[in-house]
Design a protein around this motif. Structure first.
Motif, short mmCIF file in Angstrom:
data_model
loop_
_atom_site.label_atom_id
_atom_site.label_comp_id
_atom_site.label_asym_id
_atom_site.label_seq_id
_atom_site.Cartn_x
_atom_site.Cartn_y
_atom_site.Cartn_z
N HIS A 30 0.86 -1.18 0.00
CA HIS A 30 0.00 0.00 0.00
C HIS A 30 0.90 1.24 0.00
O HIS A 30 1.68 1.45 0.92
N LEU A 31 0.79 2.04 -1.05
CA LEU A 31 1.54 3.28 -1.16
C LEU A 31 0.59 4.45 -0.95
O LEU A 31 -0.43 4.56 -1.64
N VAL A 32 0.92 5.30 0.02
CA VAL A 32 0.13 6.51 0.27
C VAL A 32 0.97 7.71 -0.16
O VAL A 32 2.07 7.91 0.36
N ILE A 33 0.46 8.48 -1.09
CA ILE A 33 1.11 9.71 -1.53
C ILE A 33 0.42 10.86 -0.83
O ILE A 33 -0.75 11.15 -1.09
N ASN A 34 1.14 11.51 0.08
CA ASN A 34 0.52 12.53 0.93
C ASN A 34 0.75 13.94 0.38
O ASN A 34 1.30 14.82 1.05
N GLY A 35 0.34 14.15 -0.85
CA GLY A 35 0.32 15.49 -1.41
C GLY A 35 1.60 15.94 -2.10
O GLY A 35 2.70 15.49 -1.80
N ASP A 36 1.44 16.84 -3.06
CA ASP A 36 2.53 17.48 -3.79
C ASP A 36 3.46 16.47 -4.46
O ASP A 36 4.69 16.62 -4.44
N PHE A 37 2.86 15.44 -5.04
CA PHE A 37 3.64 14.43 -5.75
C PHE A 37 4.17 15.04 -7.05
O PHE A 37 5.38 15.12 -7.26
N VAL A 38 3.26 15.50 -7.90
CA VAL A 38 3.63 16.31 -9.06
C VAL A 38 3.30 17.76 -8.72
O VAL A 38 2.20 18.06 -8.27
N ASP A 39 4.26 18.65 -8.91
CA ASP A 39 4.05 20.05 -8.56
C ASP A 39 3.40 20.76 -9.74
O ASP A 39 4.08 21.32 -10.60
N ILE A 40 2.07 20.74 -9.76
CA ILE A 40 1.34 21.36 -10.87
C ILE A 40 1.50 22.87 -10.83
O ILE A 40 1.53 23.54 -11.87
N THR A 41 1.65 23.44 -9.65
CA THR A 41 1.74 24.89 -9.50
C THR A 41 3.02 25.47 -10.08
O THR A 41 3.01 26.49 -10.77
N HIS A 42 4.16 24.81 -9.80
CA HIS A 42 5.46 25.38 -10.19
C HIS A 42 6.22 24.51 -11.19
O HIS A 42 7.40 24.77 -11.45
N GLN A 43 5.57 23.50 -11.74
CA GLN A 43 6.23 22.63 -12.72
C GLN A 43 6.59 23.42 -13.96
O GLN A 43 5.81 24.24 -14.44
N ARG A 44 7.81 23.19 -14.45
CA ARG A 44 8.28 23.84 -15.68
C ARG A 44 8.80 22.76 -16.64
O ARG A 44 9.50 21.84 -16.21
N PRO A 45 8.49 22.90 -17.95
CA PRO A 45 8.93 21.89 -18.91
C PRO A 45 10.44 21.62 -18.86
O PRO A 45 10.87 20.47 -19.01
N ARG A 46 11.24 22.65 -18.61
CA ARG A 46 12.69 22.45 -18.61
C ARG A 46 13.16 21.60 -17.43
O ARG A 46 14.28 21.07 -17.45
N HIS A 47 12.32 21.50 -16.39
CA HIS A 47 12.68 20.70 -15.22
C HIS A 47 12.11 19.29 -15.28
O HIS A 47 12.39 18.49 -14.38
N TRP A 48 11.30 19.02 -16.31
CA TRP A 48 10.71 17.68 -16.40
C TRP A 48 11.71 16.74 -17.09
O TRP A 48 11.66 16.52 -18.28
N GLN A 49 12.64 16.21 -16.30
CA GLN A 49 13.65 15.31 -16.83
C GLN A 49 13.08 13.90 -16.99
O GLN A 49 11.99 13.59 -16.49
N SER A 50 13.82 13.05 -17.66
CA SER A 50 13.32 11.71 -17.98
C SER A 50 12.95 10.91 -16.73
O SER A 50 12.00 10.12 -16.74
N HIS A 51 13.69 11.12 -15.62
CA HIS A 51 13.40 10.36 -14.41
C HIS A 51 12.00 10.67 -13.87
O HIS A 51 11.38 9.83 -13.22
N LEU A 63 0.67 -0.22 -9.74
CA LEU A 63 -0.79 -0.33 -9.71
C LEU A 63 -1.25 -1.58 -10.45
O LEU A 63 -2.13 -2.31 -9.99
N ASN A 64 -0.62 -1.84 -11.58
CA ASN A 64 -1.00 -2.99 -12.40
C ASN A 64 -0.62 -4.31 -11.76
O ASN A 64 -1.18 -5.36 -12.10
N THR A 65 0.34 -4.28 -10.82
CA THR A 65 0.75 -5.53 -10.15
C THR A 65 0.01 -5.74 -8.82
O THR A 65 0.34 -6.66 -8.08
N GLY A 66 -0.97 -4.88 -8.52
CA GLY A 66 -1.81 -5.11 -7.35
C GLY A 66 -1.53 -4.24 -6.15
O GLY A 66 -2.19 -4.37 -5.11
N THR A 67 -0.57 -3.33 -6.25
CA THR A 67 -0.29 -2.42 -5.13
C THR A 67 -1.42 -1.40 -5.01
O THR A 67 -1.83 -0.80 -6.01
N ARG A 68 -1.92 -1.21 -3.81
CA ARG A 68 -2.91 -0.16 -3.56
C ARG A 68 -2.20 1.18 -3.50
O ARG A 68 -1.16 1.31 -2.84
N VAL A 69 -2.75 2.18 -4.15
CA VAL A 69 -2.20 3.53 -4.12
C VAL A 69 -3.30 4.49 -3.68
O VAL A 69 -4.36 4.55 -4.30
N THR A 70 -3.05 5.21 -2.60
CA THR A 70 -3.96 6.24 -2.13
C THR A 70 -3.28 7.59 -2.35
O THR A 70 -2.19 7.83 -1.83
#
Length: 211
Positions: A30-51, A63-70
């Motif tokens: 079970h993976l819980v992402i507690n906010g600000d995973f992707v920074d929609i507010t300050h995301q810039r294309p030049r900072h979106w690296q391949s990783h 998700l496809n292997t059965g892990t719960r994600v909240t």
């Protein structure tokens, strides 16, 4: 059970490579992402690296292997709050969630709900946001210089933020979070938002809460 927060993918300070390495190194039920995973507010294309893209792909893979994600939304990914209540197979999107750990029940909430009480006015809140953005830019620029010299990354923003805000802000945040959780009859609370991890008991009017 794994809880992560404030990864801010798509920004200069994101450490997507380290996050990917960590997620690949463990088995997660079970993976819980507690906010600000992707920074929609300050995301810039030049900072979106391949990783960054590989981290997103890995999320879909587990998700496809059965892990719960909240996915609990934060203030930098608030647009995703439009999907609060969504349950799609193993994925749940929510404003907050509950976790049972042994005999303790924990509230998971990002923490931005306490901003109005931390900052007495909208102006103070806005200034604080601009100051933090400035610190992040300083951190990113300094670490780019270190990388060019072959040196390892250091956290500049964290110590500067603690110097500017002082201990009282973190103390007050913990008190607000603990009181809120206690009012909902939780034994503990897990927050992100202020980028200042702690593990301690906080006394409230309803008893001690694990923060």
């Amino acid at each position: 059970l794994v809880v992560i927060s404030d990864t801010h993918l798509g920004t200069a300070q994101s450490q997507a490579s380290a996050l990917l390495h960590y997620l690949r190194s463990i088995e997660i039920e079970h993976l819980v992402i507690n906010g600000d995973f992707v920074d929609i507010t300050h995301q810039r294309p030049r900072h979106w690296q391949s990783h960054n893209s590989v981290v997103i792909q890995h999320l879909f893979n587990i998700l496809n292997t059965g892990t719960r994600v909240t996915y609990v939304t934060g203030n930098h990914d608030a647009a995703i709050s439009l999907f609060h209540g969504l349950q799609l197979e193993q994925l749940t999107v929510a404003e907050s969630c509950s976790l049972q750990c042994g005999d303790r029940r924990y509230l998971v909430t990002h923490g931005d709900r306490f901003d109005r009480e931390l900052c007495s006015s909208r102006l103070v809140h806005s200034i604080g946001g601009l100051a933090y953005e400035g610190l992040i830019r300083v951190d990113a620029s300094y670490n780019r210089m270190r990388r060019s010299l072959g040196w390892s990354r250091v956290n500049v923003a964290g110590p500067l933020k603690r110097l500017i805000t002082g201990h009282s802000l973190y103390q007050r945040f913990a008190e607000l979070a603990a009181e809120y959780a206690a009012g909902l009859q939780y034994d503990g609370v897990l927050c992100g938002h202020i980028h200042h991890p702690e593990d301690r008991m906080v006394e409230t009017s309803a008893g001690a809460v694990h923060y």
